[in-house]
Design an enzyme around this catalytic site. Sequence first.
Site, PDB file in Angstrom:
ATOM      1  CB  SER A  14      -0.912   0.040   1.295  1.00  0.00           C
ATOM      2  OG  SER A  14      -1.556   1.240   1.436  1.00  0.00           O
ATOM      3  CE1 TYR A  34      -4.348  -1.994   4.759  1.00  0.00           C
ATOM      4  CE2 TYR A  34      -3.211   0.027   4.435  1.00  0.00           C
ATOM      5  CZ  TYR A  34      -3.724  -1.076   3.861  1.00  0.00           C
ATOM      6  OH  TYR A  34      -3.931  -1.283   2.334  1.00  0.00           O
TER       7      TYR A  34
END
Length: 264
Positions: A140, A153
């Site tokens: 990401s 995350y």
Amino acid sequence: MELKDKVIIVTGGGSGIGAAACRRFAQEKPAAIIVADRNQAGAAATAATLVQHTTAQAVACDVGVEAEVQALVQGAIQRFGRVDVFFANAGIALPGGLDAPNESWQRCWDVNLMAHVYAARAVVPQMVANGGGYFLSTASAAGLLSHVDSPTYAVTKHGAVAFAEWLAINHGHEGLRVSCLCPQGVRTPMLMGAEGDRKSFLQDGMLEPEQVADEIVKVIRAETFLILPHPEVADYVRHKANDIDRWLGGMRKVKAKSRALLGQ
């Protein structure tokens, strides 16, 4: 690398980026695509869209469990003789800050990072023995930058980027090609389902999964490391490296905007 006649495994292939990647890969006429997902029905639905272009197989797999990843790879090798491309795409995002329970940390660790380690253990030796292969992983932009809401995350996606770098450093000379996908907002069930009232905040620059899949194929052909469907991420990384204190200040402003939208 060209994908024609290749045997490809895609995890998280039941929806989102994984499903779009499967459909895009199928257009390149690979020998087979194995669609893996914890959601068997989702994997089967994606596989059904591929059969007009290639052989497709749906496999239920929890990538956070090493034995299941090993079984996924061994099943593909037994049926098709090899694995040429492994796309470690499955990922999760869980809420919580410092209050995030240990269980959330462990699950994110298992799915967002260790699943890539498990996959590499399973496929890299046979790829090297066959003269090379391609290992793709989804991290990401948060793995290059950060995430203003979720530490689980941000940290695990940083780890995914670091592991992909390590693979490229240590096995590139053996014919292994490695790329790491680092998008910002993509219109997937994970993002749209988890973000709730912040959807409007994320709309600017959000891409469709199909756009990301097109970029993935371009980078596979070029055999470069970073896949940046949002090219501005490269500028953000440079700004971070040039003046991290200023960058942290900017991120605090982003967090303040997020809090305001949530009424906090």
